[in-house]
Design an enzyme around this catalytic site. Structure first.
Site, PDB file in Angstrom:
ATOM      1  CB  THR A 263      -0.953  -0.004   1.212  1.00  0.00           C
ATOM      2  OG1 THR A 263      -1.819  -1.136   1.094  1.00  0.00           O
ATOM      3  CG2 THR A 263      -1.824   1.240   1.271  1.00  0.00           C
ATOM      4  CG  PHE A 265       0.409   4.654   3.662  1.00  0.00           C
ATOM      5  CD1 PHE A 265      -0.797   4.563   4.355  1.00  0.00           C
ATOM      6  CD2 PHE A 265       1.120   3.478   3.415  1.00  0.00           C
ATOM      7  CE1 PHE A 265      -1.275   3.337   4.787  1.00  0.00           C
ATOM      8  CE2 PHE A 265       0.645   2.248   3.841  1.00  0.00           C
ATOM      9  CZ  PHE A 265      -0.552   2.178   4.529  1.00  0.00           C
TER      10      PHE A 265
END
Ligand SMILES: C=C(O[C@@H]1C=C(C(=O)O)C=C[C@H]1O)C(=O)O
Length: 363
Positions: A263, A265
């Site tokens: 992921t 960010f």
């Protein structure tokens, strides 16, 4: 290695001496950082102490200098903590993140700012934006895209109404585990809690191993972990931080369907970040609904040989525009070829907003 001491006592003496040297050098470094703070304040009383481009350069240099036996990433992590402690002497940094405690976003905040930053959990992505806008914290950390599940629309939508800039990015490898509490009957798991994104990232594994368990979506993996503590027939899907925070054990490890599951960010703040040498720029572009609009938008990037790393389309929420594109590309807006492309895009688009130029995630 003939001059290397071989007995344990001698080796430990050597380590003690080295530790004393390392300690002295770390404190010398910290004193330098304190001087830097004085210089910054003298130049500009409203100065920002945290400098993402400099931190990225320090980490990249350390990784390039490293000759081992410690791994370069390991060394960079140690220096990340040293810088975090040095920056805290200049100014304690407050960071809001998408909570609750134990989420991957908290892990990303710590990975980026180090343990000396004060991190505060927020209940929603727009709250993270609001806290930074209100000046209650210096920076915010929000998830923006997952390699398996795609973009996090909430984050993109929040940028449309915000004047905040992107100051950095962090990429985290996401490992999910099936977690149980002390009271759980491991052979009787009939209900599994998790965030919908995590269910999606572990769907095949769940279909194969727990086809009959009820899947209950909750607001975060940390919340899922909290719930299983008191239920004997339930398990949670969450990461290491949540497992540690709630004292759960792993019934199965790394159950994500794709081994490269990660992921990305974003670090959001109020500052424009100067060039670090390896940078990325994010923009939002509004186009009118007319034939060839997307081609017109992309053509200047192609002509100037600018490498796009992401293109997302979102429905516009205002009546004026029909499409809104989020584009990430390599380069910094202070570089002439990037400035030239932005100029051309401005002529073709209804509106262009530069969300920020910032260093590629180092760690
Ligand atoms: C020391 C400085 O301030 C901060 C601390 C840094 C460090 O410890 O190396 C680097 C950048 C800043 O976030 C600086 O700007 O050089």
């Amino acid at each position: 290695m003939s001059d290397t001491p071989i007995d344990l006592d001698a080796l430990r003496h050597r380590i003690d001496d080295l530790d004393a040297d390392i300690l002295r050098l770390i404190n010398e470094r910290a004193a330098c950082a304190q001087h830097v703070a004085q210089v910054k304040s003298a130049e500009d009383p409203a100065t920002v102490f945290y400098r993402p481009e400099r931190e990225a350069q320090v980490l990249r240099r350390i990784m390039a200098l490293n000759k081992g036996p410690l791994d370069s990433e390991e060394v960079a992590r140690l220096f990340r903590e040293i810088m975090s402690a040095c920056l805290a002497l200049e100014q304690p940094i407050k960071v809001a993140y998408l909570g609750p405690e134990g989420t991957f976003t908290q892990q990303a905040a710590l990975k980026h700012f180090g343990e000396s930053a004060v991190s505060l959990p927020m209940a929603a992505i727009d709250e993270v934006f609001r806290e930074v806008e209100a000046g209650a914290v210096n920076y915010g950390v929000v998830p923006v895209e997952n390699s398996t599940e795609g973009v996090i629309n909430h984050t993109l939508d929040s940028f449309m109404d915000s004047s905040l800039r992107i100051c950095g990015e962090v990429v985290l490898r996401i490992h999910h585990h099936l977690l149980v509490g002390e009271a759980t009957r491991q052979d009787k798991v009939s209900r599994i809690y998790s965030h919908p994104q995590s269910f999606a990232q572990c769907r095949k594994w769940l279909d194969a191993h727990y086809p009959h368990a009820e899947r209950v979506p909750v607001s975060s993996n940390a919340e899922a972990s909290r719930l299983v503590k008191t239920e004997w027939h339930s398990a949670a899907i969450a990461g290491d931080m949540a497992a540690k925070l709630y004292g759960l054990t792993r019934l199965a490890e790394k159950i994500e369907d794709r081994p490269d599951n990660s992921t990305r960010f974003l670090i959001i703040g109020n500052q424009d970040v100067p060039m670090s040498g390896e940078d990325k720029t994010s923009i939002v572009v509004a186009m009118r609904n007319q034939p060839g609009a997307l081609h017109d938008l992309l053509e200047p990037f192609h002509r100037h040989r600018i490498d796009m790393t992401r293109l997302e389309t979102r429905p516009s929420r205002s009546g004026v525009w029909n499409y809104v594109f989020f584009i990430d590309f390599k380069g910094h807006c202070d570089e002439p070829h990037v400035a030239a492309v932005l100029e051309e895009v401005r002529v073709r688009a209804a509106e262009v907003k530069v969300l920020g130029s910032y260093p590629f995630g180092v760690l």
